[in-house]
Design a protein around this motif. Structure first.
Motif, PDB file in Angstrom:
ATOM      1  N   LEU A  27      -5.193  -1.517   4.451  1.00 24.06           N
ATOM      2  CA  LEU A  27      -6.476  -0.816   4.012  1.00 24.06           C
ATOM      3  C   LEU A  27      -6.818   0.345   5.248  1.00 24.06           C
ATOM      4  CD1 LEU A  27      -7.982  -3.792   3.425  1.00 24.06           C
ATOM      5  CD2 LEU A  27      -7.178  -2.793   1.532  1.00 24.06           C
ATOM      6  N   TYR A  28      -7.250  -0.035   6.412  1.00 25.75           N
ATOM      7  CA  TYR A  28      -7.722   0.774   7.504  1.00 25.75           C
ATOM      8  C   TYR A  28      -6.689   2.458   6.658  1.00 25.75           C
ATOM      9  CZ  TYR A  28      -8.563   3.232  11.763  1.00 25.75           C
ATOM     10  OH  TYR A  28      -8.739   4.191  12.663  1.00 25.75           O
ATOM     11  N   ILE A  29      -5.734   2.362   7.155  1.00 22.26           N
ATOM     12  CA  ILE A  29      -4.854   3.815   6.747  1.00 22.26           C
ATOM     13  C   ILE A  29      -5.164   4.658   5.243  1.00 22.26           C
ATOM     14  CG2 ILE A  29      -2.479   4.840   5.962  1.00 22.26           C
ATOM     15  CD1 ILE A  29      -1.839   2.534   8.051  1.00 22.26           C
ATOM     16  N   LEU A  30      -4.904   3.648   4.059  1.00 22.33           N
ATOM     17  CA  LEU A  30      -5.269   3.962   3.053  1.00 22.33           C
ATOM     18  C   LEU A  30      -6.625   5.106   2.735  1.00 22.33           C
ATOM     19  CD1 LEU A  30      -4.313   1.467   0.882  1.00 22.33           C
ATOM     20  CD2 LEU A  30      -3.359   3.493   0.480  1.00 22.33           C
TER      21      LEU A  30
ATOM     22  N   PRO B  12      -2.792  -7.541  -2.971  1.00 20.42           N
ATOM     23  CA  PRO B  12      -2.754  -7.037  -4.045  1.00 20.42           C
ATOM     24  C   PRO B  12      -4.377  -6.975  -3.218  1.00 20.42           C
ATOM     25  CG  PRO B  12      -2.591  -9.631  -3.801  1.00 20.42           C
ATOM     26  CD  PRO B  12      -1.820  -9.376  -3.020  1.00 20.42           C
ATOM     27  N   GLU B  13      -5.309  -7.065  -2.657  1.00 20.91           N
ATOM     28  CA  GLU B  13      -6.332  -6.628  -2.157  1.00 20.91           C
ATOM     29  C   GLU B  13      -5.889  -4.806  -1.721  1.00 20.91           C
ATOM     30  OE1 GLU B  13      -4.952  -8.771   1.870  1.00 20.91           O
ATOM     31  OE2 GLU B  13      -5.428  -8.794  -0.914  1.00 20.91           O
ATOM     32  N   VAL B  14      -5.008  -4.664  -0.883  1.00 23.63           N
ATOM     33  CA  VAL B  14      -4.493  -3.449  -0.685  1.00 23.63           C
ATOM     34  C   VAL B  14      -3.886  -2.800  -2.591  1.00 23.63           C
ATOM     35  CG1 VAL B  14      -2.680  -1.439   0.559  1.00 23.63           C
ATOM     36  CG2 VAL B  14      -3.848  -4.247   1.292  1.00 23.63           C
ATOM     37  N   GLN B  15      -3.586  -3.761  -3.355  1.00 22.85           N
ATOM     38  CA  GLN B  15      -3.789  -2.545  -5.033  1.00 22.85           C
ATOM     39  C   GLN B  15      -4.091  -2.443  -5.292  1.00 22.85           C
ATOM     40  OE1 GLN B  15      -1.248  -5.880  -6.808  1.00 22.85           O
ATOM     41  NE2 GLN B  15       0.421  -5.105  -6.047  1.00 22.85           N
ATOM     42  N   VAL B  16      -5.853  -2.792  -5.273  1.00 21.76           N
ATOM     43  CA  VAL B  16      -6.890  -2.789  -5.427  1.00 21.76           C
ATOM     44  C   VAL B  16      -7.323  -1.156  -4.775  1.00 21.76           C
ATOM     45  CG1 VAL B  16      -9.211  -2.927  -5.592  1.00 21.76           C
ATOM     46  CG2 VAL B  16      -7.803  -5.079  -6.199  1.00 21.76           C
ATOM     47  N   GLU B  17      -7.351  -1.252  -3.717  1.00 18.58           N
ATOM     48  CA  GLU B  17      -7.807   0.799  -3.415  1.00 18.58           C
ATOM     49  C   GLU B  17      -6.850   1.956  -3.118  1.00 18.58           C
ATOM     50  OE1 GLU B  17     -10.259   2.836  -0.887  1.00 18.58           O
ATOM     51  OE2 GLU B  17     -10.060   0.732  -1.140  1.00 18.58           O
ATOM     52  N   VAL B  18      -5.672   1.207  -3.359  1.00 21.21           N
ATOM     53  CA  VAL B  18      -4.688   2.248  -4.090  1.00 21.21           C
ATOM     54  C   VAL B  18      -4.878   2.662  -5.520  1.00 21.21           C
ATOM     55  CG1 VAL B  18      -1.859   2.742  -4.684  1.00 21.21           C
ATOM     56  CG2 VAL B  18      -2.971   0.886  -3.104  1.00 21.21           C
ATOM     57  N   ILE B  19      -5.500   1.424  -6.813  1.00 15.22           N
ATOM     58  CA  ILE B  19      -5.808   1.826  -8.055  1.00 15.22           C
ATOM     59  C   ILE B  19      -6.580   2.560  -7.954  1.00 15.22           C
ATOM     60  CG2 ILE B  19      -6.486   1.443 -10.131  1.00 15.22           C
ATOM     61  CD1 ILE B  19      -4.516  -1.412  -9.125  1.00 15.22           C
ATOM     62  N   ARG B  20      -7.181   2.430  -7.089  1.00 13.34           N
ATOM     63  CA  ARG B  20      -9.003   3.197  -7.054  1.00 13.34           C
ATOM     64  C   ARG B  20      -9.378   4.967  -6.773  1.00 13.34           C
ATOM     65  NH1 ARG B  20     -12.602   5.456  -3.734  1.00 13.34           N
ATOM     66  NH2 ARG B  20     -10.998   4.699  -1.776  1.00 13.34           N
ATOM     67  N   LEU B  21      -7.559   4.210  -5.430  1.00  8.76           N
ATOM     68  CA  LEU B  21      -7.486   6.069  -5.317  1.00  8.76           C
ATOM     69  C   LEU B  21      -7.238   6.760  -6.242  1.00  8.76           C
ATOM     70  CD1 LEU B  21      -6.249   4.985  -1.584  1.00  8.76           C
ATOM     71  CD2 LEU B  21      -7.781   6.936  -2.299  1.00  8.76           C
ATOM     72  N   CYS B  22      -6.562   6.518  -6.665  1.00  5.72           N
ATOM     73  CA  CYS B  22      -5.094   6.974  -7.519  1.00  5.72           C
ATOM     74  C   CYS B  22      -5.475   6.860  -9.143  1.00  5.72           C
ATOM     75  CB  CYS B  22      -4.216   6.592  -7.880  1.00  5.72           C
ATOM     76  SG  CYS B  22      -2.648   6.381  -6.150  1.00  5.72           S
ATOM     77  N   GLU B  23      -6.885   6.277  -8.938  1.00  2.00           N
ATOM     78  CA  GLU B  23      -6.912   6.203 -10.931  1.00  2.00           C
ATOM     79  C   GLU B  23      -7.230   7.469 -11.159  1.00  2.00           C
ATOM     80  OE1 GLU B  23     -10.548   3.747 -12.276  1.00  2.00           O
ATOM     81  OE2 GLU B  23     -11.340   5.330 -10.578  1.00  2.00           O
ATOM     82  N   LYS B  24      -7.553   8.758 -10.707  1.00  2.00           N
ATOM     83  CA  LYS B  24      -7.220   9.933 -11.950  1.00  2.00           C
ATOM     84  C   LYS B  24      -6.855  10.539 -11.132  1.00  2.00           C
ATOM     85  CE  LYS B  24     -12.467   9.142 -12.124  1.00  2.00           C
ATOM     86  NZ  LYS B  24     -13.932  10.328 -11.597  1.00  2.00           N
ATOM     87  N   ALA B  25      -5.992  10.596 -10.882  1.00  2.00           N
ATOM     88  CA  ALA B  25      -4.468  11.235 -10.319  1.00  2.00           C
ATOM     89  C   ALA B  25      -2.884  10.754 -10.271  1.00  2.00           C
ATOM     90  CB  ALA B  25      -4.763  11.448  -8.793  1.00  2.00           C
TER      91      ALA B  25
END
Length: 169
Positions: A36-39, A67-80
């Motif tokens: 999460l820190y890296i993301l 799963p909590e990291v998947q949430v952050e990845v989806i948030r970062l990539c939602e529009k990408a």
């Protein structure tokens, strides 16, 4: 450089492919709090091609993340979609729906960690469902219609919201 002599990270920074690969390798092997820190620190700055290579990998990609990291990845990539393809996003939602409809047999009780993991997995699924609406993925309509029958209120709500976004076109 800012007035303090430090690099100003608010601007655009080019990260070369070797550095991006190193960051994503660390992301894959680190514990969730480090992931999460890296993301949060570098996720936006990583090149789309590096993201896509990492997330599309069947062994070390998206499914390998907590799963909590998947949430952050989806948030970062939602529009990408260049980072996290439409196909990959739909596959994730489809897989989670299939799992929900026929979960594996389990013992009677769950540990506290398993309960937390289930909550985060449900949260990641809801974010992915919402991303299908944000991306206006018309191919997701049948999947979203099935999700309206989910036992999980958060997934039903996410599916309804995604369908509304699709309807607005």
């Amino acid at each position: 450089y800012g007035s303090s002599g430090l690099v100003d990270f608010e601007g655009t920074i080019e990260i070369d492919p070797v550095m991006a690969a190193m960051v994503l390798e660390k992301l894959q092997s680190a514990p969730p709090q480090v992931q999460l820190y890296i993301l949060r620190g570098m996720g936006e700055r990583l090149p789309d091609a590096a993201w896509r290579t990492f997330l599309e990998s069947p062994l070390t990609g998206f499914e390998s993340l907590a799963p909590e990291v998947q949430v952050e990845v989806i948030r970062l990539c939602e529009k990408a979609p260049a980072r996290f393809s439409h196909r990959r996003l739909l596959d994730f939602v489809r897989h989670r729906l299939d799992y929900e409809e026929s979960p594996p047999a389990r013992g009677a009780g769950l540990t506290r960690a398993e309960v937390a993991d289930k909550y985060q997995t449900e949260r990641a699924t809801a974010y992915a469902i919402l991303a299908t609406g944000t991306r206006r993925l018309m191919d997701a309509k049948p999947l979203l219609a099935r999700l309206l029958e989910s036992r999980k209120a958060s997934l039903r709500g996410a599916a309804a919201a995604a369908l509304l976004r699709l309807r607005r076109g």
